[in-house]
Scaffold this motif. Structure first.
Motif, PDB file in Angstrom:
ATOM      1  N   ARG A   1      -4.281   7.919  22.553  1.00  0.00           N
ATOM      2  CA  ARG A   1      -5.242   7.355  21.618  1.00  0.00           C
ATOM      3  C   ARG A   1      -5.632   8.469  20.644  1.00  0.00           C
ATOM      4  O   ARG A   1      -5.843   9.613  21.056  1.00  0.00           O
ATOM      5  CB  ARG A   1      -6.476   6.789  22.333  1.00  0.00           C
ATOM      6  CG  ARG A   1      -7.386   5.994  21.442  1.00  0.00           C
ATOM      7  CD  ARG A   1      -8.256   5.001  22.217  1.00  0.00           C
ATOM      8  NE  ARG A   1      -9.166   5.619  23.167  1.00  0.00           N
ATOM      9  CZ  ARG A   1      -9.028   5.527  24.497  1.00  0.00           C
ATOM     10  NH1 ARG A   1      -7.993   4.870  25.012  1.00  0.00           N
ATOM     11  NH2 ARG A   1      -9.899   6.098  25.300  1.00  0.00           N
TER      12      ARG A   1
ATOM     13  N   VAL B   1       1.480   5.760  16.983  1.00  0.00           N
ATOM     14  CA  VAL B   1       0.024   5.613  17.022  1.00  0.00           C
ATOM     15  C   VAL B   1      -0.598   6.346  15.829  1.00  0.00           C
ATOM     16  O   VAL B   1      -1.507   5.828  15.173  1.00  0.00           O
ATOM     17  CB  VAL B   1      -0.538   6.158  18.351  1.00  0.00           C
ATOM     18  CG1 VAL B   1      -2.068   6.215  18.313  1.00  0.00           C
ATOM     19  CG2 VAL B   1      -0.077   5.287  19.508  1.00  0.00           C
TER      20      VAL B   1
ATOM     21  N   GLY C   1      -3.941   2.998  19.824  1.00  0.00           N
ATOM     22  CA  GLY C   1      -3.437   3.681  21.009  1.00  0.00           C
ATOM     23  C   GLY C   1      -2.168   3.058  21.532  1.00  0.00           C
ATOM     24  O   GLY C   1      -1.654   2.074  20.990  1.00  0.00           O
ATOM     25  N   TYR C   2      -1.662   3.645  22.594  1.00  0.00           N
ATOM     26  CA  TYR C   2      -0.522   3.091  23.333  1.00  0.00           C
ATOM     27  C   TYR C   2      -0.637   3.599  24.775  1.00  0.00           C
ATOM     28  O   TYR C   2      -0.979   4.767  25.006  1.00  0.00           O
ATOM     29  CB  TYR C   2       0.821   3.519  22.739  1.00  0.00           C
ATOM     30  CG  TYR C   2       1.976   3.135  23.616  1.00  0.00           C
ATOM     31  CD1 TYR C   2       2.352   1.794  23.755  1.00  0.00           C
ATOM     32  CD2 TYR C   2       2.660   4.089  24.360  1.00  0.00           C
ATOM     33  CE1 TYR C   2       3.387   1.428  24.601  1.00  0.00           C
ATOM     34  CE2 TYR C   2       3.696   3.730  25.207  1.00  0.00           C
ATOM     35  CZ  TYR C   2       4.057   2.390  25.325  1.00  0.00           C
ATOM     36  OH  TYR C   2       5.065   2.023  26.175  1.00  0.00           O
TER      37      TYR C   2
END
Length: 606
Positions: free
Chosen positions: A527, A441, A517-518
């Motif tokens: 994020r 990210v 994000g993830y």
């Protein structure tokens, strides 16, 4: 310990009352000769945040999310929400009364067409739908042999016995030192655009555009300093501003009357009848279907397209840019104090999501200049962090557990600028999986921050840069990478954005978020968000087009413990270390000695 001022955490759901309210609504519809009603979450100007008096969907269904719609038929009812609210809606709404449908996967017009029959009459409030939206519903009704019926009044208003009064906050003038451009100069620019567009008049339905044009602000809705109103700006002649006269002091009224005739909001519909034979521009995204209908019914020629003010407002002038830089530096100091405090408090095993929100708000209040938060903070520990737009309530409040990640997305409204920042931190020791995902990210965040791109590049063209490192691991995120941000206005501002749908070219002076994000369902969310300003980039020898780049505006450390340096290139490491050096240099003089010591460690070079 900390007292919340701007946010509440109660669920505030009235889902238990659904059955009685829907039954009363059905009885009223039957009396009107209707077999159904469309009820979006909207007000007359399609605001993101609504005055309490406009929360009809929440009153009817109990659902308090920021986006949704309901359809009530004689024998069934459906409530439509998007993926952000699939958990929230189950706890707030009586699912024996409303079936829950996906707002995107099964949109309301599609559901309506499949669930009505020939001869049905479906009512709608034309003030709560754009013309495009009304036309989609009309086509759905026509395919089923039914009719879409515009209503003169909203049935819910007569049933809502304890409906709050409309907002009545005072309108204030925005100083020229912060606005950077006078109202007269803005009006001249707008009229030049109307000449280019070959239209006779513009009806300004987006209150952000009204407030920007006339250099005013208010507090009619939560978290966005809006004075609700409309405006009519002719290509030739004197504009008209429509606002509740009770909100105007003599000083404010006098200042506004230098530029426009000031009328009560209720006068707008009457005055629209005077555009017979004239072409009238109506904003496609915010103008109510009622406006189009009134202009057409009285012989005017409505043109539905983008309000040109939206793009003008998005390109900040020098005063607005100076203001937002000052606001972000102030906010960065508050955020850094919070992160230091958080680092000391999380290991206790007692700190909750609500505790964190209250603390951050208090640090921002300590600046002495906080006007409001710019949106309800997203404070998610562990699995709650994986809910992209999670909103903590007393019912969902969770302790930040040991070895868990904690995500907090928050922002502030200061008179000189609007902020929005997200940080994800670890309480303890991260797993290898956490560090891998966080670093990917971060790589996407850096790719956007370092992007250099030709004039005319759109957000859609830049969006993949934020995703490549995630794609290489077979993962992605389902929201946009960035949205526009206003100048002491909405934290979500069009028309530009960095996303798959961001087709507006990015111009120098625009402020956007950079927030890849993830989200691992049931485990954690990540994020990393800063705001960025589009600026001119140096042009190398032989460049054939002017180049743009981003200046990062936000100042707060990124959690080093979650970074795997082996995944970063030398250039990415340089960016991170340089960013942390900038944070340390800028913020250190603004914080207390204990925070200074923590900041020194938090921004050490990797």
């Amino acid at each position: 310990m900390f007292e919340a001022r701007f946010q509440t955490f109660d669920d505030a759901s009235e889902g238990a009352l659904c059955a009685g309210r829907v039954a009363a609504l059905r009885a009223d519809l039957k009396r009107r000769g209707l077999t159904g009603l469309l009820m979006p979450r909207a007000d007359r100007q399609q605001n993101e945040y609504l005055p309490a008096s406009e929360e009809r969907l929440a009153w009817l269904t109990g659902f308090t999310g920021s986006a949704g719609a309901a359809i009530v038929l004689a024998d069934k009812a459906a409530l439509f929400v998007d993926g952000r609210y699939t958990l929230q809606v189950q706890s707030q709404t009586d699912t024996a009364v409303f079936t829950i449908e996906h707002l995107v996967d099964n949109p309301p017009p599609v559901w309506l067409e499949q669930n009505i029959k020939a001869g049905d009459r479906i009512g709608y409030d034309p003030w709560l739908h754009t013309a495009d939206n009304a036309e989609r519903f009309a086509r759905a009704c026509a395919k089923a042999g039914a009719a879409l019926v515009p209503l003169d009044d909203n049935p819910i208003d007569a049933l809502w016995a304890d409906r709050p009064a409309p907002p009545s906050a005072a309108v204030t003038l925005r100083p020229l030192t912060l606005a950077g451009e006078s109202t007269s100069d803005k009006l001249a620019r707008i009229k030049d655009e109307l000449t280019k567009l070959r239209v006779d008049a513009l009806i300004v339905s987006d209150p952000q555009n009204v407030d920007w044009t006339f250099n005013i602000r208010g507090s009619d809705v939560a978290h966005t300093p809006l004075a609700l109103g409309f405006a009519a700006i002719p290509r030739d002649g004197r504009p008209r501003l429509y606002v509740d006269p009770g909100k105007l002091s003599n000083e404010v009224r006098h200042a506004l009357e230098e530029h426009a005739d000031v009328h009560a909001t209720d006068d707008l519909a009457r005055d629209l009848a005077g555009y017979k034979g004239q072409s009238v521009l109506l904003d496609q995204g915010s103008a109510a279907d009622a406006l189009t209908r009134i202009v057409s019914d009285h012989g005017g020629q409505p043109t539905r397209t983008a309000d040109p003010i939206t793009l003008m407002k998005a390109v900040k002038n020098n005063a607005e840019i100076a203001g937002t830089r000052a606001a972000h530096l102030r906010d960065g100091a508050a955020m850094t104090r919070f992160l230091c405090w958080l680092d000391h408090e999380m290991p206790s095993g007692k700190l909750t999501e609500i505790d964190a929100v209250k603390a951050l708000e208090s640090f921002r209040r300590d600046t002495g200049l906080l006007k409001d938060v710019s949106f309800p903070s997203i404070s998610g520990a562990g699995p709650n962090g994986a809910i992209v737009h999670y909103r903590v309530t007393s019912a969902t409040n969770r302790v930040i557990g040991k070895d868990e990640m904690f995500l907090i997305d928050s922002g502030a409204q200061y008179e000189d600028g609007t902020t929005d920042i997200t940080r994800t931190v670890i309480n303890g020791v991260p797993t290898d999986d956490m560090r891998d995902r966080f670093t990917r990210v971060l790589k996407g965040h850096i790719a956007i921050a370092e992007a250099v791109f030709p004039m005319g590049t759109t957000g859609a063209q830049l969006d993949p840069l934020a995703r490549v490192a995630l794609w290489q691991a077979g993962i992605d995120f389902d929201h946009g990478t960035g949205h526009g941000v206003g100048s002491y206005l909405s934290v979500h501002e069009g028309p530009a954005r960095i996303s798959k749908l961001g087709h507006v070219p990015l111009k120098r002076g625009m402020i956007l978020s950079n927030e890849p994000g993830y989200y691992k369902t049931g485990a954690y969310g990540i994020r990393i968000e800063n705001l960025v300003l589009v600026i001119a980039a140096p042009s190398p020898d032989g460049a054939e087009k002017p180049l743009n780049a981003f200046e990062t505006l936000s100042f707060a450390p990124i959690d080093r413990r979650l970074i795997d340096p082996r995944l970063l290139t030398a250039q990415e490491l340089h960016w991170l270390n340089n960013y942390h050096a900038r944070v340390r240099e800028a913020v250190t003089p603004l914080v207390d000695p204990a925070t200074q010591s923590w900041l020194e460690q938090a921004t050490r070079p990797l």
